[in-house]
Enzyme design. Structure first.
Site, PDB file in Angstrom:
ATOM      1  N   LYS A 240       0.835  -1.197   0.000  1.00  0.00           N
ATOM      2  CA  LYS A 240       0.000   0.000   0.000  1.00  0.00           C
ATOM      3  C   LYS A 240       0.870   1.247   0.000  1.00  0.00           C
ATOM      4  O   LYS A 240       1.831   1.336   0.762  1.00  0.00           O
ATOM      5  CB  LYS A 240      -0.909  -0.014   1.239  1.00  0.00           C
ATOM      6  CG  LYS A 240      -1.965   1.082   1.234  1.00  0.00           C
ATOM      7  CD  LYS A 240      -2.917   0.917   2.403  1.00  0.00           C
ATOM      8  CE  LYS A 240      -3.998   1.971   2.387  1.00  0.00           C
ATOM      9  NZ  LYS A 240      -4.951   1.807   3.520  1.00  0.00           N
ATOM     10  N   TYR A 340      -4.056  -0.049  18.095  1.00  0.00           N
ATOM     11  CA  TYR A 340      -4.041  -1.407  18.656  1.00  0.00           C
ATOM     12  C   TYR A 340      -3.875  -1.390  20.178  1.00  0.00           C
ATOM     13  O   TYR A 340      -4.166  -2.394  20.839  1.00  0.00           O
ATOM     14  CB  TYR A 340      -2.935  -2.237  18.011  1.00  0.00           C
ATOM     15  CG  TYR A 340      -3.189  -2.489  16.543  1.00  0.00           C
ATOM     16  CD1 TYR A 340      -4.213  -3.328  16.124  1.00  0.00           C
ATOM     17  CD2 TYR A 340      -2.419  -1.851  15.563  1.00  0.00           C
ATOM     18  CE1 TYR A 340      -4.472  -3.525  14.783  1.00  0.00           C
ATOM     19  CE2 TYR A 340      -2.667  -2.053  14.215  1.00  0.00           C
ATOM     20  CZ  TYR A 340      -3.697  -2.892  13.836  1.00  0.00           C
ATOM     21  OH  TYR A 340      -3.950  -3.088  12.498  1.00  0.00           O
TER      22      TYR A 340
END
Length: 358
Positions: A240, A340
């Site tokens: 990406k 996270y």
């Protein structure tokens, strides 16, 4: 993601509802698979399958995020010259090496915008029109915050590149940034999913996604040369943002890869489909994961991307520094990786509820 020859997916408006059309060569297993998607029906008038235009179905089809765009039936849906501007915009993005998903998302957003002002020449559209469109179309129809931001970004880029016009997009109201937590599976659930697989190729693919934190497209683009077993590294090329990165390979993963390679002997891609030299199909990979979930008895609406989220969360819970996790996942900003920390049980699970002391 590469679409196989027998598949074609498009977003349409059918009887007042946003739907996705699915065209493919008749196969019993594909019919069974399509029936698992939400809203799956056969259209006798369109001679194709229709499914609901949802985020889950779009991910399964390898399509960009939901956008309220309907393919125009004729050039009369646009003001004169608009289509030429759109094509110019698309060519520019492609020449700048934008990803195909970004190109489609931005192009479709611009098509929707220009179709809304089909009675006004593109050259005369101004900042007030952008504000009116945001209030009278985007907000009125309760489109998502992500679509609202994508639309503003696309409009700013389109007019800046094609017409050299600077839209004052800061005057356009943008939604407040929400915080959606990543979905994760526990270590026990990941183990159940991987243990449910008996096919060596399927097991290796899902194991590699989890053990290296890969996106599904990154996995399917891998070639044998990208596995550096001597240094215990996996090289991810053109990920990406068109960036390369490396991810550590555990000894257990290398052993699994060797076992798979000895039996499959792939020619071009590390994981190939029925046709030698061609990458494994993304929808087939999703099906493999769904079947593994069913066999493992896991009822959560998990997707392949949950394995990547789970990998990052489990690393964090094991004490891995966020900076290393950021590098492994290929995040440009540490703020992306920090999300996270909100799903990690490392500290939260040690908190004693006051209810226990009543």
């Amino acid at each position: 993601m590469q679409m196989p020859p027998e598949w074609k997916a498009e977003s349409i408006l059918h009887r007042g509802l946003k739907r996705i059309t699915l065209h493919f060569v008749y196969k019993t297993e594909w019919i069974t698979l399509v029936r698992t998607l939400s809203g799956a029906t056969w259209s006798y008038t369109l001679k194709c399958w229709l499914v609901d235009d949802t985020e889950t179905n779009r991910e399964w089809c390898g399509m960009p995020s939901i956008i309220p765009y309907i393919t125009p039936k004729s050039s009369h849906d646009f003001a004169p010259g608009a289509i030429d501007y759109i094509e110019q915009f698309t060519r520019w993005m492609r020449s700048k090496r934008y990803s195909e998903n970004t190109i489609k998302t931005y192009t479709d957003a611009i098509k929707t915008f220009l179709k809304y002002f089909n009675q006004k020449p593109v050259e005369q559209i101004n900042n007030k029109d952008v504000i009116d469109y945001n209030n009278d179309y985007v907000l009125k129809h309760h489109y998502s915050a992500s679509f609202q931001n994508q639309t503003v970004n696309a409009i700013k880029l389109f007019f800046g590149i094609v017409l050299n016009t600077q839209m004052e997009t800061e005057k356009v109201h943008r939604p407040k940034n929400g915080r959606a937590l990543p979905n994760v599976l526990s270590k026990e659930e990941v183990k159940q999913v991987l243990s449910a697989l008996t096919n060596i190729k399927h097991k290796t693919m899902l194991s590699l996604i989890y053990s290296c934190g890969l996106r599904s497209g990154e996995l399917l683009s891998l070639k044998p040369m990208h596995v550096d077993a001597k240094r215990n590294l996996l090289i991810i090329k053109h990920a990406k943002g068109n960036k390369d990165r490396i991810s550590p390979l555990s000894n257990k993963t290398i052993e699994l890869l060797r076992e798979y390679y000895a039996s499959a002997k792939p020619k071009t891609y590390l994981f190939e489909g029925q046709q030698a030299g061609m990458p494994y199909d993304s929808r087939s990979l999703q099906l493999v994961f769904k079947q593994a979930l069913r066999k493992a008895g896991i009822q959560k609406p998990a997707t392949l991307h949950w394995l990547r989220h789970s990998y990052a969360t489990h690393l964090l819970e094991a004490g891995t520094d966020l900076r290393y996790i950021q590098e492994i996942l290929g995040h440009s900003s540490s703020r992306t990786t920090e999300i996270y920390t909100h799903v990690s049980q490392k500290s939260i699970r040690h908190i004693i509820s006051p209810f226990d002391n009543l």
